[in-house]
Every structure is written in structure tokens, then in C-alpha cells.
Design an enzyme around this catalytic site. Structure first.
Site, PDB file in Angstrom:
ATOM      1  N   SER A  16      34.028  45.333  43.792  1.00  0.00           N
ATOM      2  CA  SER A  16      34.132  44.698  45.102  1.00  0.00           C
ATOM      3  C   SER A  16      32.859  44.559  45.701  1.00  0.00           C
ATOM      4  O   SER A  16      31.814  43.912  45.287  1.00  0.00           O
ATOM      5  CB  SER A  16      35.264  45.398  45.831  1.00  0.00           C
ATOM      6  OG  SER A  16      35.829  44.755  46.858  1.00  0.00           O
ATOM      7  N   HIS A  43      36.356  41.291  43.068  1.00  0.00           N
ATOM      8  CA  HIS A  43      36.987  40.952  44.097  1.00  0.00           C
ATOM      9  C   HIS A  43      36.218  39.668  44.793  1.00  0.00           C
ATOM     10  O   HIS A  43      34.822  39.812  45.042  1.00  0.00           O
ATOM     11  CB  HIS A  43      37.292  42.066  45.341  1.00  0.00           C
ATOM     12  CG  HIS A  43      38.220  42.923  44.963  1.00  0.00           C
ATOM     13  ND1 HIS A  43      38.343  44.166  45.497  1.00  0.00           N
ATOM     14  CD2 HIS A  43      39.032  43.025  43.846  1.00  0.00           C
ATOM     15  CE1 HIS A  43      39.227  44.917  45.029  1.00  0.00           C
ATOM     16  NE2 HIS A  43      39.796  44.414  44.015  1.00  0.00           N
ATOM     17  N   ASP A 136      41.287  50.050  45.212  1.00  0.00           N
ATOM     18  CA  ASP A 136      41.932  49.297  44.133  1.00  0.00           C
ATOM     19  C   ASP A 136      41.084  49.871  42.842  1.00  0.00           C
ATOM     20  O   ASP A 136      39.460  50.080  42.870  1.00  0.00           O
ATOM     21  CB  ASP A 136      41.499  47.807  44.057  1.00  0.00           C
ATOM     22  CG  ASP A 136      41.966  46.947  42.891  1.00  0.00           C
ATOM     23  OD1 ASP A 136      42.965  47.382  42.599  1.00  0.00           O
ATOM     24  OD2 ASP A 136      41.751  45.810  42.942  1.00  0.00           O
TER      25      ASP A 136
END
Length: 193
Positions: A16, A43, A136
Site C-alpha cells: 500500500s 492499493h 490489509d
């Protein structure tokens, strides 16, 4: 594709915030003979067109593409989750795309990719969590570990954003915690095609 007497068939990577540089650094370290397929959930904003395939293609000898639904997962290839789609490994061993709701506020979700890959590849999977700002990937990495796969997390001191690696370390009891510069070298060391 033998790795320390284990036949690994795929690598999944989740990243991310700070992930562009982290993934790029790993890809740049991989030898031209590295041929295990890699699937990446990075992401990105759902509101912009992704240029990740072009960005990463300049850093690796792997064939790089934005994943499409029903792509056969081939050796020597990097499949990148498209913007605003979950990337999964289907029961047929091909990629699958989904517009199911976001998981951990994310689509693509790292957990979705990792959990589906763990279901398909079992102990023949390597999971890697890199820099990021939420949790996540922690549950997905835990599932990879439970299925006998190899788990790797970027070390906190080398991560631009520590939240995601910290969550993964706590949830999954990772097999290896490595600095960013060591992850690519580690993959080259354990995997020979």
C-alpha cells in the site's frame, strides 16, 4: 521451480503506501532466470487509470501485465490487480477479477488475493507483505501460513509506512522478516527454475 526442496508455484505480494518503491526495489533484484509467477495487489486510487504495469515493466525481466479475468497464470509473469477490482486466483488456476465490496477499505484487497491464492496453491505459495498504512493482508498472510506456505514481511525499519507490516507480523508469525533490499535476494536464493 524448486525452492529448498519445496516446489513453489507462485508468489503473492501486497503493498500500500510506500509500496511503489518497495515493489520496484524487489523486482530490480530478481535475476533474469526467476520464473515463478507473481501476483500483486497494490492499493491505488479507484478514481485514476493505473499505470503500474508500465511502471514495473521497466524494472524487471518478467512479463508484466495488468491482470484480466481468466488469464492463465504463467511462469515468468507479473500480474497486477487493476484499479478498483479485486484480483483472485480462481479454482481453475487462472486469474479472476471481482467488483465485490472493498475489504479493509480496499479494492483491490490484499486479503482477497492472498486467501484465494492460499486456497489454490496451498503450501506451494510464497506470500509477501510490504509497506502500507492499514491491516490489509494480515489475515491473508495468516491463511497462507496455515496452509503451509512461506510467509515474508518487510522489516519495520525498512518500511516507509509500518502499519501493514506490523499487523502482518502480529497476525501471521511470519517465517521471515527481511529488509527491503534483502527480499529480492532471498527470493533468488531459495528459488531456482
Amino acid at each position: 521451480m524448486s525452492c529448498n526442496n519445496i516446489h513453489y508455484r507462485a508468489v503473492v505480494i501486497g503493498a500500500s503506501a510506500g509500496g511503489l518503491a518497495a515493489v520496484g526495489a524487489i523486482l530490480a533484484e530478481l535475476k533474469s532466470t526467476f520464473c515463478i509467477p507473481i501476483l500483486l495487489a497494490q492499493h491505488i486510487s479507484p478514481h485514476v487509470e493505473s499505470h503500474l504495469a508500465t511502471h514495473f515493466a521497466a524494472k524487471t525481466a518478467l512479463a508484466v501485465k495488468e491482470a484480466e479475468d481468466k488469464d492463465p497464470i504463467k511462469r515468468g509473469s507479473l500480474y497486477i490487480a487493476p484499479s478498483n477490482y479485486h484480483l483472485l486466483v480462481g479454482f481453475d488456476g487462472c486469474t479472476a477479477l471481482s467488483i465485490d465490496p472493498p475489504v479493509n477499505y480496499s479494492r483491490p484487497s490484499i486479503d482477497v488475493l492472498f486467501e484465494s491464492a492460499a486456497d489454490y496453491f496451498g503450501n506451494e505459495l510464497i506470500g509477501i507483505i510490504l509497506s502500507g498504512a492499514n491491516s490489509d493482508g494480515a489475515a491473508g498472510l495468516k491463511k497462507i501460513k496455515q496452509r503451509g506456505g512461506l510467509t515474508v514481511v518487510q522489516s519495520l525499519d525498512s518500511a516507509e509506512v509500518k502499519t501493514m507490516p506490523q499487523a502482518a507480523i502480529e497476525a501471521a508469525n511470519a517465517d521471515h522478516i527481511l529488509s527491503l533490499k534483502d527480499i529480492g535476494h532471498f527470493l533468488n536464493t531459495i528459488c531456482e527454475c
